[in-house]
Design a protein around this motif. Sequence first.
Motif, PDB file in Angstrom:
ATOM      1  N   VAL A 108       0.857  -1.283   0.236  1.00 30.31           N
ATOM      2  CA  VAL A 108       0.147  -0.046   0.120  1.00 30.31           C
ATOM      3  C   VAL A 108       0.956   1.301  -0.280  1.00 30.31           C
ATOM      4  N   ASP A 109       2.199   0.812   0.797  1.00 34.66           N
ATOM      5  CA  ASP A 109       2.515   2.441   0.388  1.00 34.66           C
ATOM      6  C   ASP A 109       3.135   2.590  -0.705  1.00 34.66           C
ATOM      7  N   LEU A 110       3.899   1.147  -1.262  1.00 36.00           N
ATOM      8  CA  LEU A 110       4.273   1.783  -2.632  1.00 36.00           C
ATOM      9  C   LEU A 110       3.014   2.392  -3.122  1.00 36.00           C
ATOM     10  N   LEU A 111       2.318   1.728  -3.652  1.00 34.03           N
ATOM     11  CA  LEU A 111       0.934   2.230  -4.270  1.00 34.03           C
ATOM     12  C   LEU A 111       1.236   3.316  -4.362  1.00 34.03           C
ATOM     13  N   MET A 112       0.816   3.764  -3.053  1.00 31.50           N
ATOM     14  CA  MET A 112       0.596   5.753  -2.710  1.00 31.50           C
ATOM     15  C   MET A 112       1.877   6.567  -3.392  1.00 31.50           C
ATOM     16  N   LYS A 113       3.344   5.656  -3.497  1.00 33.04           N
ATOM     17  CA  LYS A 113       4.058   6.787  -4.229  1.00 33.04           C
ATOM     18  C   LYS A 113       3.980   6.957  -6.121  1.00 33.04           C
ATOM     19  N   VAL A 114       3.097   5.815  -6.122  1.00 33.12           N
ATOM     20  CA  VAL A 114       3.191   4.944  -7.560  1.00 33.12           C
ATOM     21  C   VAL A 114       2.108   5.555  -8.562  1.00 33.12           C
ATOM     22  N   ILE A 115       0.839   5.443  -7.728  1.00 36.14           N
ATOM     23  CA  ILE A 115      -0.456   6.121  -7.986  1.00 36.14           C
ATOM     24  C   ILE A 115      -1.014   7.838  -8.773  1.00 36.14           C
ATOM     25  N   SER A 116      -1.733   7.992  -9.707  1.00 40.45           N
ATOM     26  CA  SER A 116      -1.487   8.918  -9.901  1.00 40.45           C
ATOM     27  C   SER A 116      -2.257  10.281  -9.165  1.00 40.45           C
ATOM     28  N   LYS A 117      -3.501   9.546  -8.128  1.00 45.62           N
ATOM     29  CA  LYS A 117      -4.419  10.343  -7.233  1.00 45.62           C
ATOM     30  C   LYS A 117      -3.955   9.611  -6.029  1.00 45.62           C
ATOM     31  N   PRO A 118      -3.101  10.026  -5.054  1.00 41.46           N
ATOM     32  CA  PRO A 118      -2.654   9.342  -4.258  1.00 41.46           C
ATOM     33  C   PRO A 118      -3.475  10.454  -2.808  1.00 41.46           C
ATOM     34  N   GLU A 119      -4.366  11.296  -2.914  1.00 44.66           N
ATOM     35  CA  GLU A 119      -5.230  12.311  -2.068  1.00 44.66           C
ATOM     36  C   GLU A 119      -6.822  11.126  -2.354  1.00 44.66           C
ATOM     37  N   LEU A 120      -6.522  10.225  -3.332  1.00 44.51           N
ATOM     38  CA  LEU A 120      -8.469   9.948  -3.304  1.00 44.51           C
ATOM     39  C   LEU A 120      -8.313   8.507  -2.916  1.00 44.51           C
ATOM     40  N   PRO A 121      -9.216   7.750  -2.039  1.00 47.60           N
ATOM     41  CA  PRO A 121      -9.139   6.731  -0.933  1.00 47.60           C
ATOM     42  C   PRO A 121      -9.396   5.387  -2.092  1.00 47.60           C
ATOM     43  N   PHE A 122      -8.728   4.552  -1.749  1.00 46.46           N
ATOM     44  CA  PHE A 122      -8.549   3.034  -2.621  1.00 46.46           C
ATOM     45  C   PHE A 122      -7.804   2.133  -1.681  1.00 46.46           C
ATOM     46  N   TYR A 123      -8.565   1.000  -2.142  1.00 39.17           N
ATOM     47  CA  TYR A 123      -8.638  -0.408  -1.790  1.00 39.17           C
ATOM     48  C   TYR A 123      -7.968  -1.669  -2.451  1.00 39.17           C
ATOM     49  N   ILE A 124      -7.519  -2.335  -2.031  1.00 34.02           N
ATOM     50  CA  ILE A 124      -6.524  -3.780  -3.040  1.00 34.02           C
ATOM     51  C   ILE A 124      -7.706  -5.222  -2.575  1.00 34.02           C
ATOM     52  N   TYR A 125      -7.948  -5.926  -3.578  1.00 37.62           N
ATOM     53  CA  TYR A 125      -8.370  -6.593  -3.639  1.00 37.62           C
ATOM     54  C   TYR A 125      -8.354  -8.098  -3.928  1.00 37.62           C
ATOM     55  N   THR A 126      -8.674  -9.114  -3.462  1.00 39.50           N
ATOM     56  CA  THR A 126      -8.233 -10.110  -4.742  1.00 39.50           C
ATOM     57  C   THR A 126      -9.834 -10.780  -5.416  1.00 39.50           C
ATOM     58  N   THR A 127      -9.978 -12.340  -6.200  1.00 36.67           N
ATOM     59  CA  THR A 127     -10.919 -12.734  -6.990  1.00 36.67           C
ATOM     60  C   THR A 127     -10.824 -13.323  -7.693  1.00 36.67           C
ATOM     61  N   PRO A 128     -11.408 -14.004  -7.999  1.00 37.41           N
ATOM     62  CA  PRO A 128     -12.888 -14.606  -7.374  1.00 37.41           C
ATOM     63  C   PRO A 128     -13.134 -16.152  -5.774  1.00 37.41           C
ATOM     64  N   PRO A 129     -14.154 -15.598  -5.303  1.00 35.82           N
ATOM     65  CA  PRO A 129     -14.897 -13.777  -5.359  1.00 35.82           C
ATOM     66  C   PRO A 129     -14.098 -13.056  -4.417  1.00 35.82           C
ATOM     67  N   LYS A 130     -14.373 -12.005  -4.522  1.00 32.91           N
ATOM     68  CA  LYS A 130     -13.873 -10.245  -4.441  1.00 32.91           C
ATOM     69  C   LYS A 130     -13.832 -10.117  -3.299  1.00 32.91           C
ATOM     70  N   LYS A 131     -12.534 -10.498  -2.706  1.00 33.74           N
ATOM     71  CA  LYS A 131     -12.133 -10.236  -1.838  1.00 33.74           C
ATOM     72  C   LYS A 131     -11.455  -8.985  -1.314  1.00 33.74           C
ATOM     73  N   GLN A 132     -12.051  -8.003  -0.746  1.00 35.76           N
ATOM     74  CA  GLN A 132     -11.040  -6.936  -0.565  1.00 35.76           C
ATOM     75  C   GLN A 132      -9.906  -7.172   1.015  1.00 35.76           C
ATOM     76  N   ILE A 133      -8.939  -6.644   1.128  1.00 33.46           N
ATOM     77  CA  ILE A 133      -7.522  -6.557   2.084  1.00 33.46           C
ATOM     78  C   ILE A 133      -7.838  -6.186   3.069  1.00 33.46           C
ATOM     79  N   LYS A 134      -7.736  -6.028   3.857  1.00 34.08           N
ATOM     80  CA  LYS A 134      -8.051  -5.501   4.996  1.00 34.08           C
ATOM     81  C   LYS A 134      -6.964  -5.622   6.129  1.00 34.08           C
ATOM     82  N   ASP A 135      -6.628  -6.408   6.151  1.00 36.62           N
ATOM     83  CA  ASP A 135      -5.703  -7.151   7.079  1.00 36.62           C
ATOM     84  C   ASP A 135      -4.320  -6.657   6.378  1.00 36.62           C
ATOM     85  N   LEU A 136      -3.696  -5.604   6.856  1.00 42.27           N
ATOM     86  CA  LEU A 136      -1.943  -5.179   6.189  1.00 42.27           C
ATOM     87  C   LEU A 136      -1.061  -5.837   6.434  1.00 42.27           C
TER      88      LEU A 136
END
Length: 252
Positions: A133-161
């Motif tokens: 997540v720290d790396l994504l904050m450095k490389v995405i174009s809009k780090p000011e917007l909230p985001f989340y990451i997930y796996t699929t299937p089934p769609k499962k948000q990764i919450k335990d960082l």
Amino acid sequence: MIADGSSPLRLKRRRFTNVHPMEAQAAKAKLAAAKEKFGREIRVFETSPLSSSSNEESKTEEVDEFYEFTAEDYYRIMATKKEDKYLKTRKVREAEELARRSRITKAVIRIRFPDNHTLEATFHPSEKVQSLVDLLMKVISKPELPFYIYTTPPKKQIKDLSQDFYTAGFVPGAIIYFSYDIPKGNDDAAAKSGPFLQDEIMSLKGLELISEQAEPVQPAPAPEPVVSVPTPVVEERKPAEKKPIKPKWLKL
């Protein structure tokens, strides 16, 4: 282990021919600079869905016999469970787990974005998912917007960082998806369409192919010349003529 079990997406790998050595050197230097800046190897690919024919094949239902659970399957599974439960002590299982972890030295994580681009980064299995997540904050174009990451299937948000990549099941590699956390009703077209990565990161796209294309290929050793050795001519010897032997009893 691949955390994504959905239909795989193909990477568009461009082919470069006649790569100039200076261009290859520049590509290597740029990749090395990115590794120095972000502390890990980074690659950028373009992805595309499989063809419709492949999707139709994947949707074909299997016959009922495909799912039949036989008695042989049952006894094989039960035998494995009994062996794990009774024949292996806790210390043995822990030792085996440590041995497995020690053999794996890196986790290759691919983050796929909605605009058909994939960011690949290399982590150590003992690192926390938070480092991704720290790396994504450095490389995405809009780090000011909230985001989340997930796996699929089934769609499962990764919450335990706080988990490491090994415990999370992302070793030796995993495919993870990215999405901005846009509230329902907020139609932010810019956030949905991208670009999702910064221009600096997008400029890395395809550079690893240029560097690989320019790697010197060791020529195969030339075959040793075959020297034809003339076959020695063997002279045919005539059998020696036998001289008549005079018997001892014969007196002349």
